[in-house]
Design a protein around this motif. Structure first.
Motif, PDB file in Angstrom:
ATOM      1  N   THR A 260       0.656  -1.352   0.012  1.00 20.08           N
ATOM      2  CA  THR A 260       0.001   0.034   0.067  1.00 20.08           C
ATOM      3  C   THR A 260       0.893   1.110   0.102  1.00 20.08           C
ATOM      4  O   THR A 260       1.697   1.355   0.917  1.00 20.08           O
ATOM      5  N   ILE A 261       0.564   2.350  -1.027  1.00 18.00           N
ATOM      6  CA  ILE A 261       1.429   3.550  -1.026  1.00 18.00           C
ATOM      7  C   ILE A 261       0.260   4.519  -0.764  1.00 18.00           C
ATOM      8  O   ILE A 261      -0.777   4.488  -1.600  1.00 18.00           O
ATOM      9  N   SER A 262       0.315   5.362  -0.091  1.00 16.43           N
ATOM     10  CA  SER A 262      -0.656   6.441   0.217  1.00 16.43           C
ATOM     11  C   SER A 262      -0.006   7.808   0.391  1.00 16.43           C
ATOM     12  O   SER A 262       0.949   7.718   0.967  1.00 16.43           O
ATOM     13  N   GLY A 263      -0.872   8.762   0.434  1.00 12.70           N
ATOM     14  CA  GLY A 263      -0.542  10.084   0.787  1.00 12.70           C
ATOM     15  C   GLY A 263      -1.700  11.199   0.867  1.00 12.70           C
ATOM     16  O   GLY A 263      -2.752  10.676   0.608  1.00 12.70           O
ATOM     17  N   GLU A 264      -1.389  12.168   1.597  1.00 10.46           N
ATOM     18  CA  GLU A 264      -2.480  13.031   1.782  1.00 10.46           C
ATOM     19  C   GLU A 264      -1.793  14.460   1.946  1.00 10.46           C
ATOM     20  O   GLU A 264      -0.792  14.577   2.259  1.00 10.46           O
ATOM     21  N   GLY A 265      -2.771  15.421   1.596  1.00  4.26           N
ATOM     22  CA  GLY A 265      -2.475  16.926   1.914  1.00  4.26           C
ATOM     23  C   GLY A 265      -3.569  17.793   2.138  1.00  4.26           C
ATOM     24  O   GLY A 265      -4.618  17.327   1.758  1.00  4.26           O
ATOM     25  N   GLU A 266      -3.461  18.717   3.223  1.00  2.00           N
ATOM     26  CA  GLU A 266      -4.456  19.271   3.698  1.00  2.00           C
ATOM     27  C   GLU A 266      -4.000  20.861   3.852  1.00  2.00           C
ATOM     28  O   GLU A 266      -2.895  21.015   4.393  1.00  2.00           O
ATOM     29  N   ILE A 267      -4.865  21.607   3.731  1.00  2.00           N
ATOM     30  CA  ILE A 267      -4.887  23.244   3.807  1.00  2.00           C
ATOM     31  C   ILE A 267      -5.801  23.619   4.826  1.00  2.00           C
ATOM     32  O   ILE A 267      -7.066  23.112   4.511  1.00  2.00           O
ATOM     33  N   ALA A 268      -5.778  24.271   5.893  1.00  2.00           N
ATOM     34  CA  ALA A 268      -6.628  24.369   6.733  1.00  2.00           C
ATOM     35  C   ALA A 268      -6.411  25.782   7.471  1.00  2.00           C
ATOM     36  O   ALA A 268      -5.441  26.232   7.753  1.00  2.00           O
ATOM     37  N   LYS A 269      -7.473  26.882   7.555  1.00  2.00           N
ATOM     38  CA  LYS A 269      -7.547  28.117   8.140  1.00  2.00           C
ATOM     39  C   LYS A 269      -7.165  27.985   9.619  1.00  2.00           C
ATOM     40  O   LYS A 269      -7.714  27.137  10.452  1.00  2.00           O
TER      41      LYS A 269
END
Length: 622
Positions: A260-269
């Motif tokens: 399993t190769i996974s990734g995530e990115g988030e932008i939040a105030k």
């Protein structure tokens, strides 16, 4: 008439004044002297006798205590009648008042005492007054505290790199490490790795291995915060299970592994404590999963929310787009879901209300549109201690190959794909703090689940095939249960926690909830003996579970119905413990013992867990 009363009153006062004085001068006589008072009234005036009321008034005015003993009136001139004579003569009246002797203040004899010649006058020091040149302020409000400079913080873990390695009796190898860029509140960058491998002795090829590696980062700006990570996981095992009392002639000991190769990115105030704040967040994550055979799954999820605060109200919208493709040797599906969740939240001193709906649209190999409630209410019964809560919600549970293999790694090929639906989940409970450091949560629930997924064996041990498969309880199942959590932190050195779950299953089409135990208890503790020694412990107790076996062998003919055999998987308790000794600031030694009771636990039919095993090692920080 008024003048006559005034004259009479004046006469009585004079009489009362002179009588005591005259009585003192004649006090040597044996008999009480008589005082005669002659009162002449003008002509044409009739004399009126002194009444008892007038005497009472005289006594109160003159403090006369004597009683009038006699009264004699002598009339002179002008004849003997009581009326004025015709020739205008005058009428005279004589009043005699006799009183008993009563001494007055003038007769009192003074008591003589010798003077006290001792000088007892206290000494009084001269007073010096120094008035303050300051105005007295009267302020009943609480004064604002002045800001204090924060003292220098002392990090509990000042070192940002950490490595831990160990080995054990079941050919156990263990290693993990964490690396970071150090203390920086605006930027955090790091990575990690984990490894654990064990070889059991109860069954041939009872081997498992799990490896993970990843990097992560976080950047905090003035307005927004950016986070991201990339992870890679590889795990493997063998299909080693069989009936020890009836071993097969041959066994398909295939080597299974998952990548399993996974990734995530988030932008939040960033959060700011301001009124009517507007917040938002956007997150993108995904993974690619595959096993040794033909199972493949790709997933991409874009989610986010918008939220506007208006006084005590929070209104907003959360949404997600979940795209998936699932493949195996017999199928290739597009299984995707769109979710919308408009909501409004508001809270007061003693309550908190979340009201909204969950709109779900499934598209791909299956199409379905659903609307579910999404509401929750909390009410504070005892301020800061006890809260009641109720909740009603629903959602669509997407079938995922990665999730299925994560629960049961002994599944075969071509797993059935079908989304289940939580039609209505109702929850009511209580949570809070019973005492300082003692937190709890307890609730009852009732869930209506359509097409509940179940794991059952698909064994053909005569051919050496020992895999599991996924089936679905066609219809609506009902699950009633109770969940209780307890966490007691007696001090910074003692922490005890536990969780208990009880479930009662009412299936729609299946006889039992296969491989789903009704009771499960987990508990643990962490105790710091001193600054050097730390002890941890955990307990897992799982109740009885059931699996089915369908056999079509030894039947009279091909049209005969298969025979279903129900097999019970016994309950078990797994007790584990660990100890860590801190040599110095950088070096520690640890030891871990699993399955201390050395029981033959089986989470899945014919697949026992590891028995007693122990491993240990050391860790190093830098």
């Amino acid at each position: 008439m008024k003048l006559n009363y005034t004259y009479t009153l004046f006469t009585l006062i004079m009489v009362l004044y002179f009588v005591p004085v005259n009585a003192q001068k004649t006090s040597k006589t044996k008999k009480t002297a008589a005082v005669k008072t002659v009162k002449k009234q003008p002509a044409k005036t009739i004399a009126k006798p002194v009444t008892a009321k007038k005497q009472t008034d005289a006594r109160s005015l003159g403090e006369a205590a004597a009683k009038v003993s006699s009264k004699d009136t002598v009339k002179k001139g002008g004849g003997g009648s009581g009326v004025n004579p015709p020739n205008g003569g005058s009428l005279s009246e004589e009043i005699v008042v006799t009183t008993a002797y009563k001494p007055v203040l003038a007769d009192a004899v003074k008591i003589r005492r010798n003077p006290d010649l001792e000088d007892k006058t206290p000494f009084k020091a001269p007073l010096n007054y120094a008035p303050l040149d300051k105005r007295l302020e009267r302020n009943t409000e609480i004064k604002q505290l002045d800001a204090m400079k924060m003292p220098a913080q002392q990090d509990s873990v000042p070192l940002n790199n950490y490595i831990k390695v160990g080995a054990g009796n079941l050919k156990t190898t263990f290693a993990e490490g964490y690396f970071g860029n150090g203390k920086d509140e605006a930027l955090q960058v790091g990575g990690y790795f984990k490894h654990l491998a064990q070889n059991g002795t109860a069954y041939y090829k009872q081997n498992t291995r799990n490896d993970q590696i990843g990097v992560f980062g976080k950047s905090v700006g003035d307005v927004n915060t950016l986070t991201g990570r990339i992870d890679y996981t590889n795990s493997s095992n063998y299909f080693y299970g069989y009936d020890m009392y009836a071993p097969p002639a041959s066994l398909q000991l295939a080597h299974q592994y998952f990548n399993t190769i996974s990734g995530e990115g988030e932008i939040a105030k960033n959060y700011k404590d301001v009124e009517n704040d507007f917040t938002y967040a956007l997150k993108l994550k995904g993974y690619a999963f595959g096993d040794r055979f033909n199972a493949r799954e790709n997933n991409l999820v874009l989610s986010g929310f918008l939220n506007q605060t208006i006084n005590q109200f929070y209104t907003g919208l959360s949404a997600s787009l979940d795209l998936s493709t699932q493949k195996d040797s017999l199928y290739s599906y597009n299984n995707s879901i769109v979710r919308l969740n408009p909501y409004i939240k508001f809270q007061g001193t003693d309550y908190k209300i979340d009201a909204g709906i969950n709109i779900v649209d499934e598209f791909g190999f299956a199409s379905r549109f659903s609307i579910f409630p999404a509401a929750k209410l909390e009410y504070q019964v005892i301020p800061k201690y006890v809260r009641l809560f109720v909740e009603a919600k629903g959602d669509v549970n997407k079938s995922s190959l990665r999730d299925f293999f994560g629960i049961n790694p002994f599944l075969g090929q071509n797993i059935a794909i079908k989304n289940s639906v939580d039609q209505l989940d109702l929850t009511a409970g209580i949570k809070g703090t019973l005492a300082p450091g003692l937190g709890f949560k307890a609730f009852v629930f009732r869930n209506n689940v359509k097409d509940m997924p179940l794991f059952v064996n698909n064994f053909n041990l005569a051919a050496g095939y020992n895999r599991f498969m996924v089936i679905y309880d066609n219809g609506t199942s009902r699950v009633n249960g109770f969940n209780g959590e307890l966490d007691y932190k007696a001090s910074d050195d003692v922490n005890i926690f536990g969780n208990v779950v009880f479930k009662d299953y009412h299936m729609a089409s299946e006889a039992l909830a296969w491989n789903l135990p009704k009771f499960k208890l987990t508990a643990g503790t962490a105790i710091n003996i001193n600054d050097k020694v730390k002890i941890t412990g955990s307990l897992l107790f799982r109740g009885v579970a059931y699996d089915r076996t369908i056999s079509s062998s030894n039947l009279p003919n091909a049209n005969s119905a298969p025979v279903t055999t129900i097999t019970a998987i016994s309950s078990f308790a797994d007790l584990s413990g660990g100890i860590e000794y801190k040599v110095n600031k950088q070096v520690s030694i640890f030891g871990q013992v699993n399955n201390i009771l050395n029981t033959t636990n089986q989470s899945w039919l014919y697949y026992p867990d590891y028995g007693f095993n122990i491993f240990g090692g050391a860790s190093f920080s830098f």
